[in-house]
Design a protein around this motif. Sequence first.
Motif, PDB file in Angstrom:
ATOM      1  N   CYS A 215       0.827  -1.214   0.000  1.00 11.17           N
ATOM      2  CA  CYS A 215       0.000   0.000   0.000  1.00 11.17           C
ATOM      3  C   CYS A 215       0.856   1.256   0.000  1.00 11.17           C
ATOM      4  O   CYS A 215       0.521   2.248  -0.666  1.00 11.17           O
ATOM      5  N   LEU A 216       1.957   1.228   0.739  1.00 11.38           N
ATOM      6  CA  LEU A 216       2.850   2.396   0.758  1.00 11.38           C
ATOM      7  C   LEU A 216       3.491   2.626  -0.610  1.00 11.38           C
ATOM      8  O   LEU A 216       3.618   3.779  -1.063  1.00 11.38           O
ATOM      9  N   ALA A 217       3.861   1.539  -1.283  1.00  8.16           N
ATOM     10  CA  ALA A 217       4.417   1.678  -2.636  1.00  8.16           C
ATOM     11  C   ALA A 217       3.375   2.251  -3.598  1.00  8.16           C
ATOM     12  O   ALA A 217       3.692   3.093  -4.451  1.00  8.16           O
ATOM     13  N   GLY A 218       2.130   1.810  -3.478  1.00  7.14           N
ATOM     14  CA  GLY A 218       1.067   2.364  -4.315  1.00  7.14           C
ATOM     15  C   GLY A 218       0.840   3.844  -4.064  1.00  7.14           C
ATOM     16  O   GLY A 218       0.623   4.619  -5.001  1.00  7.14           O
ATOM     17  N   GLN A 219       0.913   4.272  -2.800  1.00 10.38           N
ATOM     18  CA  GLN A 219       0.779   5.694  -2.493  1.00 10.38           C
ATOM     19  C   GLN A 219       1.888   6.514  -3.137  1.00 10.38           C
ATOM     20  O   GLN A 219       1.634   7.583  -3.707  1.00 10.38           O
ATOM     21  N   LEU A 220       3.114   6.033  -3.027  1.00 10.00           N
ATOM     22  CA  LEU A 220       4.246   6.772  -3.593  1.00 10.00           C
ATOM     23  C   LEU A 220       4.112   6.912  -5.104  1.00 10.00           C
ATOM     24  O   LEU A 220       4.380   7.989  -5.661  1.00 10.00           O
ATOM     25  N   LEU A 221       3.705   5.852  -5.768  1.00  5.71           N
ATOM     26  CA  LEU A 221       3.525   5.930  -7.214  1.00  5.71           C
ATOM     27  C   LEU A 221       2.419   6.917  -7.566  1.00  5.71           C
ATOM     28  O   LEU A 221       2.529   7.692  -8.526  1.00  5.71           O
TER      29      LEU A 221
ATOM     30  N   SER B 167      -0.905   1.339   5.334  1.00  3.30           N
ATOM     31  CA  SER B 167       0.535   1.509   5.163  1.00  3.30           C
ATOM     32  C   SER B 167       1.214   2.044   6.412  1.00  3.30           C
ATOM     33  O   SER B 167       2.444   1.948   6.535  1.00  3.30           O
ATOM     34  N   ASN B 168       0.463   2.586   7.344  1.00  9.19           N
ATOM     35  CA  ASN B 168       1.059   3.107   8.574  1.00  9.19           C
ATOM     36  C   ASN B 168       0.587   2.324   9.792  1.00  9.19           C
ATOM     37  O   ASN B 168       1.365   1.619  10.444  1.00  9.19           O
ATOM     38  N   ARG B 169      -0.711   2.388  10.099  1.00 10.88           N
ATOM     39  CA  ARG B 169      -1.213   1.787  11.330  1.00 10.88           C
ATOM     40  C   ARG B 169      -1.135   0.265  11.314  1.00 10.88           C
ATOM     41  O   ARG B 169      -0.600  -0.360  12.238  1.00 10.88           O
ATOM     42  N   ALA B 170      -1.679  -0.370  10.272  1.00 10.24           N
ATOM     43  CA  ALA B 170      -1.670  -1.835  10.208  1.00 10.24           C
ATOM     44  C   ALA B 170      -0.248  -2.374  10.123  1.00 10.24           C
ATOM     45  O   ALA B 170       0.067  -3.441  10.671  1.00 10.24           O
ATOM     46  N   LEU B 171       0.622  -1.633   9.464  1.00 11.37           N
ATOM     47  CA  LEU B 171       2.013  -2.053   9.364  1.00 11.37           C
ATOM     48  C   LEU B 171       2.676  -2.087  10.732  1.00 11.37           C
ATOM     49  O   LEU B 171       3.408  -3.030  11.080  1.00 11.37           O
ATOM     50  N   TRP B 172       2.411  -1.087  11.544  1.00 11.70           N
ATOM     51  CA  TRP B 172       2.989  -1.068  12.889  1.00 11.70           C
ATOM     52  C   TRP B 172       2.352  -2.107  13.797  1.00 11.70           C
ATOM     53  O   TRP B 172       3.002  -2.622  14.717  1.00 11.70           O
TER      54      TRP B 172
END
Length: 585
Positions: A440-446, A467-472
């Motif tokens: 998800c973080l890679a998709g946001q960056l793209l 990309s932030n909460r679930a990842l942590w």
Amino acid sequence: MSANPLWDISRALGVAKLFHLLCGVREACVTPFLTLYLRQLGLAAPWVGILMGTKHLIAAFWAPICAILAKNYQKQRTLLIGSLLCSVGASLLMVLVPLADKNRVHLSCNGSSSVTSTDALLGVTLPVNITSAQEPASSHPAKRTGEVEVPSFRKPPGESDQETFGDLHSYLALSVEGARTTSQVLLHPDTSGLKGHPWEVTFELVKTSLPLLAAGKGPGNPANLSGTQGKPWAFDLSLEGLRWIFILSLGSMAFWELLTAPLEQVADDILYEYLDFVDATDRYRSLSVWRLLGMSAGVCGIAALVGQLDCFLMTSGPRGVVHFYGYSVVSILALLVSIAFPIPIYQLWEPSYKSVKALSIVGGDPRLILLASTVVLIGAIISTIQNFLFWHMKDHGSSELVMGFSVALSLLGEILLHLFKTTLLRKLSRAGLVGLGLGCLAGQLLYYSFLWSWWSVLPVQILSAISNRALWWAVEASIEDLTTPRMERALSALFRGHFHGSGCSLGSFVGGFVVMRFSLAVLYQACCVVLLLWLAFFLSIQRRLPQERKIKYSRLLFIEMSDTSDSEQVTEWDWLVKAMKEEPD
């Protein structure tokens, strides 16, 4: 136990919720908009990256030291009150940093606009008079206040209109050549609505900024602009002035961070010890939602106030001073609440070398090494979003209210995802949830690299919940599975503080120079590629590592119920009992 006023859990949790709410509002007043303010001071991307990298580095290593000292000397409440009180004045030091351009005129309250040489102001118009050979000079419109007049271009006989526009564009572009910015200087001609004046063209200045170093040979460098007085786009800036702005900003931010960095960790340690003493730590983790609520409310509220109060408070400085005034006001409110913050009367002694032991645990487990490397990479990439996403939005015409709303969307998504936390951790494996967060973080960056309008960032912000909460959540759950008893908090603090903070610092240092050399779009695309490569590496190597051993609490319960705890065979059978025996006192 709640009858004892010293251990009133309901009151302690109420005060802690209010304190976390105010701390969230306080953080949201400044932190998301800080790099935007530094840009308006006249600092280029590499300088901003150095400032933010220094800030993250101080927070990563100074906060744990202060927390240990405050606990050893039992000065935790003193540190809370002192940090909040001193941060009020330290934050206002940033307001005293002067602008790079002393002659800069701001966007005034009556709506008139002006040209600036230090940041990207959208919608700044330059009246350009292109006079035909047959048109009398008297038909030119009068010069208007607040606008920069570019010398008139006369169309010679036989030259087409298209050639004239090309010459004018080249002239204006060459006038700002060498001013290295986060994106190119663009001049867009607009001939709509000019009936009756076929040769009057309005150009829109999309971006100008300052170079990183003024000692170069480019004509846009401040050191080489001394001879441009009286010429269009002449910037009267000196290298010495830029250096002083950077030094003052660095000193102010470092001093400010030294005072504020320990606040969050000390408050969390105090509350956890308080709840742990009365066996109520299960209610500790729900407090993070209150900080998210405070941040979502604060980021929208301060963004709305900026547009209303900036001109009233300061007309000769950069936009954004309201952020620091709001931060100071909320700090005073949090200071009043901190007086009633619950402090445990009887503090449990814990060894001060837990951080060293946590680091040794990480070094001895290949799964934790892989997880720590992932957290460092996440910190480096997240810092590029925190530092420069608002720059990217500003270049596409977004206001601070839209920026604040985009942050609030991501925070509200994280709050709503809390309802599904148990389901996610039960349905997905730890590695699977980490992989989902990285994807998800890679998709946001793209997506960020292809922004096309002022509102285009909003739809993708909901992915920040994963990309932030679930990842942590996945990282913390993996830590609980892999660490030894009584080391969960120390290991979690090591990952959130040292590893993530070091990654943010490294990403800030490198990201600023990448933005200067290439562009923001290239930075986000490169981060996306790196993240996808790491995701493939993470999933492939995760399968080859030894599986972690699960803690079987049911076995201990069975031992207690069957009264066979003194059985040597059962003790050897349960590996958790052996681990607890090996734990040093």
